[in-house]
Scaffold this motif. Structure first.
Motif, PDB file in Angstrom:
ATOM      1  N   MET A   1       0.818  -1.213   0.000  1.00 19.21           N
ATOM      2  CA  MET A   1       0.000   0.000   0.000  1.00 19.21           C
ATOM      3  C   MET A   1       0.849   1.258   0.000  1.00 19.21           C
ATOM      4  SD  MET A   1      -3.362  -0.526   2.224  1.00 19.21           S
ATOM      5  CE  MET A   1      -2.998  -1.982   3.104  1.00 19.21           C
ATOM      6  N   VAL A   2       1.980   1.185   0.658  1.00 22.75           N
ATOM      7  CA  VAL A   2       2.882   2.329   0.622  1.00 22.75           C
ATOM      8  C   VAL A   2       3.361   2.543  -0.815  1.00 22.75           C
ATOM      9  CG1 VAL A   2       5.115   3.187   1.389  1.00 22.75           C
ATOM     10  CG2 VAL A   2       3.580   2.136   3.022  1.00 22.75           C
ATOM     11  N   GLY A   3       3.560   1.439  -1.517  1.00 25.04           N
ATOM     12  CA  GLY A   3       3.908   1.547  -2.930  1.00 25.04           C
ATOM     13  C   GLY A   3       2.829   2.282  -3.706  1.00 25.04           C
ATOM     14  N   GLU A   4       1.574   1.901  -3.444  1.00 28.11           N
ATOM     15  CA  GLU A   4       0.455   2.564  -4.106  1.00 28.11           C
ATOM     16  C   GLU A   4       0.435   4.052  -3.796  1.00 28.11           C
ATOM     17  OE1 GLU A   4      -3.882   1.337  -4.202  1.00 28.11           O
ATOM     18  OE2 GLU A   4      -2.914  -0.446  -3.356  1.00 28.11           O
ATOM     19  N   LEU A   5       0.767   4.355  -2.561  1.00 23.96           N
ATOM     20  CA  LEU A   5       0.756   5.739  -2.110  1.00 23.96           C
ATOM     21  C   LEU A   5       1.744   6.565  -2.924  1.00 23.96           C
ATOM     22  CD1 LEU A   5      -0.773   7.154   0.144  1.00 23.96           C
ATOM     23  CD2 LEU A   5       1.168   6.776   1.640  1.00 23.96           C
TER      24      LEU A   5
ATOM     25  N   ASP B   1      -7.963  11.969  -5.637  1.00 19.79           N
ATOM     26  CA  ASP B   1      -8.557  12.142  -4.315  1.00 19.79           C
ATOM     27  C   ASP B   1      -9.395  10.927  -3.945  1.00 19.79           C
ATOM     28  OD1 ASP B   1      -9.593  13.470  -1.953  1.00 19.79           O
ATOM     29  OD2 ASP B   1     -11.453  13.624  -3.090  1.00 19.79           O
ATOM     30  N   GLU B   2     -10.177  10.446  -4.922  1.00 21.07           N
ATOM     31  CA  GLU B   2     -11.019   9.283  -4.670  1.00 21.07           C
ATOM     32  C   GLU B   2     -10.182   8.063  -4.313  1.00 21.07           C
ATOM     33  OE1 GLU B   2     -13.920   7.970  -7.706  1.00 21.07           O
ATOM     34  OE2 GLU B   2     -14.687  10.028  -7.468  1.00 21.07           O
ATOM     35  N   ASP B   3      -9.156   7.829  -5.141  1.00 26.35           N
ATOM     36  CA  ASP B   3      -8.290   6.681  -4.884  1.00 26.35           C
ATOM     37  C   ASP B   3      -7.605   6.803  -3.536  1.00 26.35           C
ATOM     38  OD1 ASP B   3      -9.049   5.746  -7.257  1.00 26.35           O
ATOM     39  OD2 ASP B   3      -7.183   6.170  -8.332  1.00 26.35           O
ATOM     40  N   LEU B   4      -7.227   8.036  -3.240  1.00 24.88           N
ATOM     41  CA  LEU B   4      -6.513   8.262  -1.986  1.00 24.88           C
ATOM     42  C   LEU B   4      -7.418   7.965  -0.798  1.00 24.88           C
ATOM     43  CD1 LEU B   4      -3.781   9.165  -1.031  1.00 24.88           C
ATOM     44  CD2 LEU B   4      -4.618  11.497  -0.908  1.00 24.88           C
ATOM     45  N   GLU B   5      -8.674   8.334  -0.938  1.00 20.05           N
ATOM     46  CA  GLU B   5      -9.612   8.104   0.148  1.00 20.05           C
ATOM     47  C   GLU B   5      -9.737   6.604   0.425  1.00 20.05           C
ATOM     48  OE1 GLU B   5     -13.509   9.533  -0.550  1.00 20.05           O
ATOM     49  OE2 GLU B   5     -14.182   9.107   1.486  1.00 20.05           O
ATOM     50  N   ARG B   6      -9.877   5.852  -0.660  1.00 19.65           N
ATOM     51  CA  ARG B   6     -10.000   4.409  -0.526  1.00 19.65           C
ATOM     52  C   ARG B   6      -8.740   3.833   0.130  1.00 19.65           C
ATOM     53  NH1 ARG B   6      -7.640   1.008  -3.462  1.00 19.65           N
ATOM     54  NH2 ARG B   6      -7.130   2.545  -5.044  1.00 19.65           N
TER      55      ARG B   6
ATOM     56  N   THR C   1      -6.513   5.360   1.943  1.00 18.29           N
ATOM     57  CA  THR C   1      -6.350   5.784   3.332  1.00 18.29           C
ATOM     58  C   THR C   1      -7.170   4.909   4.267  1.00 18.29           C
ATOM     59  OG1 THR C   1      -6.262   7.997   2.433  1.00 18.29           O
ATOM     60  CG2 THR C   1      -6.312   7.817   4.808  1.00 18.29           C
ATOM     61  N   ASP C   2      -8.394   4.612   3.832  1.00 17.29           N
ATOM     62  CA  ASP C   2      -9.251   3.762   4.652  1.00 17.29           C
ATOM     63  C   ASP C   2      -8.606   2.400   4.897  1.00 17.29           C
ATOM     64  OD1 ASP C   2     -11.049   5.689   4.877  1.00 17.29           O
ATOM     65  OD2 ASP C   2     -12.640   4.751   3.677  1.00 17.29           O
ATOM     66  N   THR C   3      -8.148   1.799   3.797  1.00 21.73           N
ATOM     67  CA  THR C   3      -7.547   0.469   3.944  1.00 21.73           C
ATOM     68  C   THR C   3      -6.287   0.548   4.786  1.00 21.73           C
ATOM     69  OG1 THR C   3      -7.844   0.620   1.563  1.00 21.73           O
ATOM     70  CG2 THR C   3      -7.546  -1.574   2.495  1.00 21.73           C
ATOM     71  N   LEU C   4      -5.509   1.582   4.494  1.00 19.13           N
ATOM     72  CA  LEU C   4      -4.246   1.745   5.203  1.00 19.13           C
ATOM     73  C   LEU C   4      -4.492   1.846   6.703  1.00 19.13           C
ATOM     74  CD1 LEU C   4      -1.338   1.970   4.291  1.00 19.13           C
ATOM     75  CD2 LEU C   4      -1.567   4.431   4.286  1.00 19.13           C
ATOM     76  N   ARG C   5      -5.529   2.588   7.056  1.00 13.76           N
ATOM     77  CA  ARG C   5      -5.836   2.748   8.466  1.00 13.76           C
ATOM     78  C   ARG C   5      -6.201   1.402   9.091  1.00 13.76           C
ATOM     79  NH1 ARG C   5     -11.132   5.285   9.128  1.00 13.76           N
ATOM     80  NH2 ARG C   5     -11.642   3.104   8.852  1.00 13.76           N
ATOM     81  N   ASP C   6      -7.036   0.646   8.365  1.00 14.24           N
ATOM     82  CA  ASP C   6      -7.436  -0.656   8.897  1.00 14.24           C
ATOM     83  C   ASP C   6      -6.227  -1.564   9.080  1.00 14.24           C
ATOM     84  OD1 ASP C   6      -9.940   0.246   8.892  1.00 14.24           O
ATOM     85  OD2 ASP C   6     -10.627  -0.873   7.134  1.00 14.24           O
ATOM     86  N   VAL C   7      -5.371  -1.568   8.060  1.00 14.20           N
ATOM     87  CA  VAL C   7      -4.199  -2.443   8.155  1.00 14.20           C
ATOM     88  C   VAL C   7      -3.288  -1.984   9.293  1.00 14.20           C
ATOM     89  CG1 VAL C   7      -2.116  -3.216   7.000  1.00 14.20           C
ATOM     90  CG2 VAL C   7      -4.260  -3.127   5.748  1.00 14.20           C
ATOM     91  N   ALA C   8      -3.089  -0.677   9.368  1.00 17.41           N
ATOM     92  CA  ALA C   8      -2.194  -0.150  10.402  1.00 17.41           C
ATOM     93  C   ALA C   8      -2.721  -0.499  11.789  1.00 17.41           C
ATOM     94  CB  ALA C   8      -2.045   1.360  10.252  1.00 17.41           C
ATOM     95  N   LEU C   9      -4.037  -0.393  11.959  1.00 16.76           N
ATOM     96  CA  LEU C   9      -4.605  -0.747  13.252  1.00 16.76           C
ATOM     97  C   LEU C   9      -4.478  -2.233  13.499  1.00 16.76           C
ATOM     98  CD1 LEU C   9      -7.735   1.511  13.400  1.00 16.76           C
ATOM     99  CD2 LEU C   9      -5.689   1.653  14.793  1.00 16.76           C
ATOM    100  N   GLY C  10      -4.601  -2.995  12.415  1.00 12.86           N
ATOM    101  CA  GLY C  10      -4.471  -4.440  12.536  1.00 12.86           C
ATOM    102  C   GLY C  10      -3.112  -4.845  13.059  1.00 12.86           C
ATOM    103  N   LEU C  11      -2.121  -4.017  12.802  1.00 12.84           N
ATOM    104  CA  LEU C  11      -0.772  -4.343  13.263  1.00 12.84           C
ATOM    105  C   LEU C  11      -0.723  -4.426  14.780  1.00 12.84           C
ATOM    106  CD1 LEU C  11       1.457  -2.082  10.986  1.00 12.84           C
ATOM    107  CD2 LEU C  11       0.952  -4.492  10.735  1.00 12.84           C
ATOM    108  N   ARG C  12      -1.589  -3.676  15.414  1.00 15.09           N
ATOM    109  CA  ARG C  12      -1.561  -3.654  16.877  1.00 15.09           C
ATOM    110  C   ARG C  12      -2.385  -4.778  17.493  1.00 15.09           C
ATOM    111  NH1 ARG C  12      -1.532   1.927  19.307  1.00 15.09           N
ATOM    112  NH2 ARG C  12      -3.196   1.016  20.516  1.00 15.09           N
ATOM    113  N   MET C  13      -3.047  -5.547  16.651  1.00 12.64           N
ATOM    114  CA  MET C  13      -3.898  -6.590  17.195  1.00 12.64           C
ATOM    115  C   MET C  13      -3.069  -7.833  17.512  1.00 12.64           C
ATOM    116  SD  MET C  13      -6.706  -5.034  17.151  1.00 12.64           S
ATOM    117  CE  MET C  13      -8.240  -5.929  17.043  1.00 12.64           C
ATOM    118  N   LEU C  14      -3.285  -8.358  18.684  1.00  7.64           N
ATOM    119  CA  LEU C  14      -2.549  -9.550  19.108  1.00  7.64           C
ATOM    120  C   LEU C  14      -3.536 -10.569  19.634  1.00  7.64           C
ATOM    121  CD1 LEU C  14       0.496  -8.428  21.257  1.00  7.64           C
ATOM    122  CD2 LEU C  14       0.496  -9.404  18.987  1.00  7.64           C
ATOM    123  N   PRO C  15      -3.225 -11.836  19.490  1.00  3.61           N
ATOM    124  CA  PRO C  15      -4.091 -12.835  20.131  1.00  3.61           C
ATOM    125  C   PRO C  15      -3.945 -12.757  21.644  1.00  3.61           C
ATOM    126  CG  PRO C  15      -2.224 -13.904  19.076  1.00  3.61           C
ATOM    127  CD  PRO C  15      -2.155 -12.457  18.711  1.00  3.61           C
TER     128      PRO C  15
END
Lengths: 183, 716, 110
Positions: free
Chosen positions: B337-341, B364-369, B371-385
């Motif tokens: 995703m950083v590549g896409e950015l 702008d449209e692509d960026l919005e999409r 950003t949303d995914t990026l946020r989800d993935v970034a938050l997912g990084l903090r998830m632990l079992p």
């Protein structure tokens, strides 16, 4: 800072609050912003004007005039928010200082900064590191860490509950900190 | 400080993980001694700890683990049976290794060595006759000698941090004809460091007429983590370099974990035909991503291991791991995703140059999409079992039940449930407390259980699962339960309920969570620790969670905790009062109503909602918002802890996902603000902590009513 | 090198023992080909392998490919000899997808 005090001169940012000229150690200053909308935070002392968005962070803004009892900073073309870094315990904290205007950066000989007078200055003596002279004008050199210390803010916040309907609510006495409970 | 080798930090971290695995393995062996795979896993963990200990200068760990490893090896080969005593001893060894690991180096060495020797003496009984002498009492040994003797690799160790080398060997088909065998070369390389091998490339089918049984096929890609020099690695291939293709590249300075090497090597699968340069680029990109991901964590570890070379510091308490293991898939998607950015950015620049508004809008449209995914993935990084915490409880219950003379079967389910790392870290202590409660006061001693017709062995179940955007954690025991009549008596004695009140069951259970409900000598608290359930409750509420207690007398008790998945984002409604903007969390929201105001507004009034009167609070008055009181107001209905309260606002803007930014410490007395969020237009909204706000309003009202009119009050 | 064929649980087991090096590679291939032709669900017993080089590992892998082609997985009878496992481990054959189960339980360092 101690080092600077021994060797020669130090650089300061000067700003005005009403008629008075103040100086802040340039090393504490991160940036200077034009006046922007400040988001009010209820139930805080009046000189805590609220928070502003500084690159995605909510930074508290203190009205230095009100804090020092010199009236209130009104919004003009010259109004500025000086973003300063202060040390609280071990952490660096960022605060904004609302000033009527920002003048210049100047150099002061360290040995020309005199200790603050016990009384008679425009501002409480413990907020002031000293009094310097530039040309024929006197400058009050602020002790940034003291001015923005959170203890200071906390203490005053209790005195300054502005709500008319009820007395300030006593904070329930902290029993023991939770961390201690769990040791 | 800056010259401390960060790989030491990683060794510390990896060892901590290995010790965790070891403990889990040992505990499982206790209930299932025949599980040879577990034995193997335990042995391997010990082996790795020992090897790394020698490599990174943890000499005492290396010395200590040697005999423990030998004993485990004997268990593995069936020479020794698994006994409870041996397991307890090995668990003690595990604890000791942790102490050695966390101890600032060069401090209290003698003391620690003595402790090692005491344990080693116990282990000596399990050693084969005549070999018990390996670990000489360390005090006689020059400390420096131990490391070189134990250098696990067959080369002189280089000074400086170890490196990771990528070796590609493409053997010539006729290599065997010159008397060389790739297997022998690779076996030699294997002695020089931690090696991971990928064998890939073509191999004819068995029945293919082209199959030359004497030819060598395929490509070997190796990652070697070693303190040895590149030359000593290259020397291995000195006789085959003429015919075969050998390339050797240092791709990283410092250490990576074995699992990281596996991941890196996996990126080369199918790249056997790729050029050296292409494959190298690929590897380096992944190394960079890996290093970047662990960089922050590494710094923390480094900071903690800092005193190793500086002045001795106080012995640190074992702390929660400051590093985070991240699923490789998540990391990969982040990198892509950083590549896409980057691509989007260049598109934006072109569009801006060409002053092409349509193109900008597209970006702008692509960026919005994105950003949303990026946020989800970034938050997912903090998830632990949450299982990482559960496993520690297995040990806790084992030790505690033994000391209390109780028998307990501890069952943990749902360990794979993922939760924000911060939440997990901060839930540990409350969970420990609740477990101790169950063990100490919930479960009866075996005789008492038998007398009551229960099995002698009690049972505590800890479970976690996802439910409606929350994580639900339940701790249940089959003990004696909570006697509500006792709770009631205590609550009255302490003035928590009126002497003539007829509290419901739920109200009585709630009493247990109240501050002031005496902690010692009551039905369900750990005596002597001075811990109240109110602290547990506060801790959970600080995580925006809730806690509930249920119990059937004689049959057990059950605590249910609900927690939000993450602390970083909150779903809520944005509302305005005058110029102030607030976020009401969705979790508390029950609906909207409206009201017309024609006389003087009080801070708290009541409003009819579905046939009942609910208290409503004028935020305008409560917060002294400047401006004109509007005639028409919206009322945001909230519910916390079973209590419905409305808040009057000027306007409801709409639903919003708010990224929480904490408020500066100087506002810490404002408990009813849980944070701020920056809106799309750069303005700031305050996020309300509804339970705290209700509490705040109530205490204000009570203060006020003591002085004045008792007719208006919040329903308690 | 010695090849022995026997049956276990209705499947053909080919036991490979002794020195499995390049000199015997051609013979081993013949033996494997014949065995796979007899029973595509061939089981290998390599507990008696005393020496193993790349030719041995390649033949085992190729056999695994062949067995996989008819929908099966190459399985093992008895333990893996020390010589075979260390050769397979250092050269990455234990990690080759078609052989991971074949070498599992034994494919460890230490």
């Amino acid at each position: 800072m101690a080092q600077d005090a021994q060797f020669g001169s130090q650089r300061f940012l000067t700003l005005t609050l009403g008629e008075e000229l103040f100086a802040i150690d340039i090393f504490s200053v991160r940036e200077i912003l034009d006046y922007t909308d400040i988001t009010r935070i209820p139930q805080t002392p009046e000189y805590m004007r609220g928070v502003v968005n500084v690159r995605g962070n909510a930074v508290p803004v203190v009205d230095l005039r009100m804090k020092f009892g010199l009236g209130r900073v009104e919004r003009t073309l010259n109004t500025r928010i000086v973003i300063v870094e202060i040390k609280k315990d071990d952490t660096l904290s960022v605060m904004g200082a609302l000033a009527d205007s920002v003048k210049e950066v100047l150099e002061l000989e360290t040995d020309r900064i005199d200790p603050p007078p016990r009384m008679g200055a425009a501002v409480r003596a413990d907020f002031i590191r000293g009094i310097g002279k530039h040309g024929d004008r006197f400058l009050l050199v602020l002790d940034v860490d003291k001015v923005f210390s959170s203890d200071e803010i906390q203490d005053l916040s209790r005195l300054a509950d502005t709500d008319a309907e009820a007395k300030p609510v006593p904070q329930p006495a902290e029993t023991v900190s939770d961390e201690e409970f769990f040791r | 400080m800056s010259d401390i080798d960060p790989s030491i930090g990683l060794y510390v971290e990896e060892t901590r993980e290995l010790l965790g695995e070891l403990e889990r393995g040992l505990l499982e062996l206790e209930s299932n001694p025949g599980d040879t795979e577990r034995v193997d896993a335990c042995f391997r963990a010990m082996h790795t700890i020992k090897g790394g200990g020698a490599m990174f200068g943890f000499d005492e760990i290396s010395r200590f683990t040697h005999d423990v490893e030998t004993v485990l090896d004997r268990v593995r080969s069936g020479e020794l049976p698994i006994t409870r005593e041996l397991l307890s001893l090995t668990l003690a060894a595990k604890d000791h290794i942790l102490v050695l690991l966390e101890a600032p180096r060069d401090t209290a060495v003698d003391e620690l060595r003595q402790a090692s020797d005491v344990l080693l003496a116990a282990f000596a009984a399990y050693l084969p006759n005549g070999t018990a002498g390996h670990a000489q009492p360390a005090l006689d040994q020059p400390a420096a000698g131990a490391a070189t003797d134990d250098n696990p690799y067959a080369c002189p160790a280089q000074s400086g941090p170890p490196g990771i080398y990528w070796v590609r060997l493409r053997p010539s088909a006729t290599m065997l004809h010159t008397g060389n065998d790739p297997v022998r070369l690779l076996a030699e390389l294997d002695t020089l460091g931690m090696v991971r091998v990928l064998r890939h490339g073509p191999l004819p089918a068995l029945d293919d007429s082209d199959y030359d049984p004497e030819a060598v096929y395929g490509v070997f890609d190796l990652l070697v983590c070693t303190p040895c020099s590149a030359e000593s690695l290259r020397d291995v291939f000195i006789f085959v370099e003429g015919d075969s293709e050998v390339s050797l590249t240092r791709i990283h300075t410092g250490l990576l974990r074995g699992s990281d090497l596996d991941e890196l090597l996996a990126t080369l699968v199918g790249q056997d035909e790729a050029t050296i340069d292409a494959a190298q680029q690929r590897l380096e990109a992944h190394v960079a991503a890996k290093v970047a991901a662990i960089d922050v964590a590494k710094k923390k570890v480094q900071a903690r291991t800092g005193p190793t070379e500086g002045e001795p510091a106080a012995r640190p308490q074992p702390t929660a791991a400051a590093t985070l293991r991240v699923d490789a898939g998540r990391l990969d998607s982040l990198v892509s995703m950083v590549g896409e950015l980057v691509i989007l950015q260049s598109r934006l620049r072109q569009a801006a140059k060409a002053k092409d508004i349509d193109a900008v809008a597209e970006v702008d449209e692509d960026l919005e999409r994105l950003t949303d995914t990026l946020r989800d993935v970034a938050l997912g990084l903090r998830m632990l079992p949450i299982g990482s915490v559960f496993s520690q409880f297995t040990r806790l219950t084992r030790d505690l039940s033994a000391s209390l003379g109780k028998e307990v079967e501890f069952v943990a389910v749902g360990g794979e449930t993922e939760l924000d790392k911060t939440v997990i870290d901060r839930m540990k202590d409350p969970l420990v407390h609740l477990l101790r409660n169950s063990l100490d006061h919930g479960l009866e001693p075996p005789q008492e259980r038998l007398a009551n017709g229960k099995p002698a062995c009690g049972r505590i179940t800890l479970s976690a699962m996802h439910s409606a955007g929350n994580v639900v954690i339940v701790i249940a025991d089959d003990g004696r339960g909570i006697d509500l009549s006792v709770v009631r008596r205590k609550a009255m004695e302490r003035g928590l309920i009126a002497p003539d009140a007829e509290p419901t069951e739920k109200e009585l259970f709630d009493c247990i969570f109240k501050p002031g409900f005496s902690t010692a000598a009551t039905v369900s608290d750990v005596s002597g620790r001075g811990v109240g359930m109110d602290v547990v409750k506060r801790n959970i509420e600080a995580l925006r969670g809730t806690v509930e207690l249920e119990s059937v007398l004689g049959q057990g008790a059950r605590v249910t905790i609900r927690l939000p998945l993450t602390l970083a984002i909150i779903d809520g409604f944005n509302v305005m009062v005058g110029g102030d903007s607030y976020i009401v969390p969705l979790a508390n929201l029950r609906g909207f109503q409206e009201r017309f105001v024609n006389e003087v507004v009080r801070t708290v009034e009541t409003l009819e909602r579905m046939g009942e009167l609910v208290p409503v609070v004028s935020l305008r008055r409560l917060f002294a918002v400047p401006g004109q009181q509007p005639v028409y107001e919206r009322v945001v209905i909230t519910e916390t802890e079973g209590e419905t309260v409305g808040f009057c606002v000027d306007r409801v803007i709409g639903r919003q996902q708010a990224v929480i930014k904490s408020l500066d410490d100087c506002y810490r007395h404002l408990k009813w603000i849980s944070g701020t969020t920056i809106n799309g237009d750069g303005s700031i909204s305050l996020i309300l902590d509804v339970p705290q706000l209700v509490r705040f309003v109530r205490s204000r009202e009570e203060t006020r009513l003591q002085a004045t009119d008792p007719s208006r009050t919040l329903v308690q | 090198m010695e090849l022995t064929r026997f049956e276990d649980a209705g499947k053909l087991v080919l036991a490979i023992a002794g020195k499995c090096t390049v000199e015997h590679a051609a013979a081993l291939r013949e033996g494997l080909l014949a065995a796979v032709a007899t029973d595509p669900r061939l089981v290998l017993d390599i507990s008696g392998v005393e020496e193993a080089d790349i030719t041995f590992l390649q033949l085992v892998l190729s056999t695994a490919h062949t067995v996989a082609r008819s929908g099966g997985t190459l399985t093992r009878h008895g333990p893996v000899s020390q010589a075979a496992i260390s050769a397979a481990r250092v050269s990455g054959f234990t990690q080759t997808p078609q052989l991971t189960t074949f070498f599992s339980d034994e494919g460890r360092d230490g």
